[in-house]
Design a protein around this motif. Sequence first.
Motif, PDB file in Angstrom:
ATOM      1  N   GLY A 159       0.841  -1.202   0.000  1.00  0.00           N
ATOM      2  CA  GLY A 159       0.000   0.000   0.000  1.00  0.00           C
ATOM      3  C   GLY A 159       0.872   1.246   0.000  1.00  0.00           C
ATOM      4  N   THR A 160       0.237   2.380   0.148  1.00  0.00           N
ATOM      5  CA  THR A 160       0.949   3.655   0.040  1.00  0.00           C
ATOM      6  C   THR A 160       2.031   3.811   1.105  1.00  0.00           C
ATOM      7  OG1 THR A 160      -0.953   4.657  -1.030  1.00  0.00           O
ATOM      8  CG2 THR A 160       0.571   6.158   0.066  1.00  0.00           C
ATOM      9  N   SER A 161       1.738   3.395   2.347  1.00  0.00           N
ATOM     10  CA  SER A 161       2.763   3.556   3.398  1.00  0.00           C
ATOM     11  C   SER A 161       3.972   2.650   3.135  1.00  0.00           C
ATOM     12  CB  SER A 161       2.181   3.284   4.782  1.00  0.00           C
ATOM     13  OG  SER A 161       1.694   1.960   4.866  1.00  0.00           O
ATOM     14  N   ASP A 162       3.759   1.531   2.408  1.00  0.00           N
ATOM     15  CA  ASP A 162       4.900   0.660   2.082  1.00  0.00           C
ATOM     16  C   ASP A 162       5.809   1.322   1.041  1.00  0.00           C
ATOM     17  OD1 ASP A 162       3.998  -1.701   3.652  1.00  0.00           O
ATOM     18  OD2 ASP A 162       2.320  -1.580   2.261  1.00  0.00           O
TER      19      ASP A 162
ATOM     20  N   ASP B 291      -3.636   4.919   2.928  1.00  0.00           N
ATOM     21  CA  ASP B 291      -3.871   3.489   3.216  1.00  0.00           C
ATOM     22  C   ASP B 291      -5.346   3.238   3.541  1.00  0.00           C
ATOM     23  OD1 ASP B 291      -1.186   3.135   2.880  1.00  0.00           O
ATOM     24  OD2 ASP B 291      -0.776   2.375   4.889  1.00  0.00           O
TER      25      ASP B 291
ATOM     26  N   THR C 162      -1.826   8.446   6.733  1.00  0.00           N
ATOM     27  CA  THR C 162      -0.803   7.472   6.344  1.00  0.00           C
ATOM     28  C   THR C 162       0.536   7.752   7.021  1.00  0.00           C
ATOM     29  OG1 THR C 162      -2.003   7.195   4.286  1.00  0.00           O
ATOM     30  CG2 THR C 162       0.242   6.391   4.299  1.00  0.00           C
TER      31      THR C 162
END
Length: 355
Positions: free
Chosen positions: A64-67, A98, A104
């Motif tokens: 996801g975006t935080s990854d 996320d 996030t």
Amino acid sequence: MIRTAVLGLGSYVPDRVVTNDDLRHMDSKHVLQEEVLTETNDAWIQQRTGIRERRYVPNDGSVGTSDLALEASKRALADAGVDAKDVDCIILGTLSPDIHFPGTAVFLQDKLGIAGEGKGTSCACYDIRQQCSGFVYGLQMADAFIKAGMYKRVLLVGAETHSHSLDFSTRGRDVMVLFGDGAAAVVLGPQETDDARAGVLYTDCRADGSGAWNLYLKIFDIKKAPYLGYDTRDPEFYKDVHPQMDGKRVFLHAVRNMVVSSQQALARSGLTWDDIDWFVPHQANLRINEKVVEVAGIPPEKVLNTIQFYGNTTAATVPLTIDHWRKEGKVKKGDRVLATVFGAGFTWGSAIFQV
Ligand code: UT7
């Protein structure tokens, strides 16, 4: 005097390369199928947008975006020689958080290993929602915080997972072909110097809310109960769950405001193009950037683009482009960049800073 310096820079894009031709064969979960499912083609996409390919996260629910933000942040921190536990403020720009809340940035803080009792720094975490203008808006915030003595190590990140919200059908092709997944980050901190041109020299952020419905992704309507009251049999259902854009209007406003904003940046800071090493425009459409360069009289050899390789990664485009061309050996430490952005809202702005 205290000025804000860029201490480090890093970017991350997923490994999966998606070509223009691949987009013809994507099902709704962006899995490639044998048959042609969407009427688009490489020639149209390249001619109208300049995009050749973009990157997508895997569609197995693992990223996801935080990854993406985490990988870019680790690279920026390593580049700056800053330990994550020394970050005292995270500013994260995204239009693809996320989840709805919390923001996030707190997920990123946890993934960086600096959240929680014992190991936590309790650093401030901001999410900002200025879409394609997120980097310049975030830079203005970080610069103000640092000059005020509020924070000493600010991690500014732009991160986006677009591939899961796109409409992979002929109906959604005008928007779908434009966007890609990716993230980029900078670490900022104070620098004691007598040089009035050092570090972050200029930031200017603007908005025009009358353009809000010209580029949006609705998802829910908080005025309604239930606020996620979708009827999937409604033929208009797709408008609520995929980004909608009046492309021509956005194009015109982007060119106009990016021309004015970049010219004002030079005039107000007393600089000329001789003082600028690189012009880094937001990467929404190569045709927008070519028009801005032509109308604003920007030396073409100073322009950096990456939309060919990554599509539009919204809040990440400016630092991703700088990092891409740094890896290619073009951009060097200390080079002065004029970045100009435009996005949903409408929002736009410019910044002049040394890398
Ligand atoms: O970062 C946020 C800011 N976003 C932007 O700045 C995007 C701004 N807008 C644009 O970049 C352009 O408006 C687009 C690239 C989205 C569209 O380009 P356009 O030159 O404005 O095309 P259009 O919408 O006028 O469409 C021209 C034709 C239409 O067909 P007809 O009606 O002439 O038969 C569209 O249906 O192209 C068709 N079309 C496509 N054909 C193949 C639209 N999208 C596609 C596609 N593939 N992906």
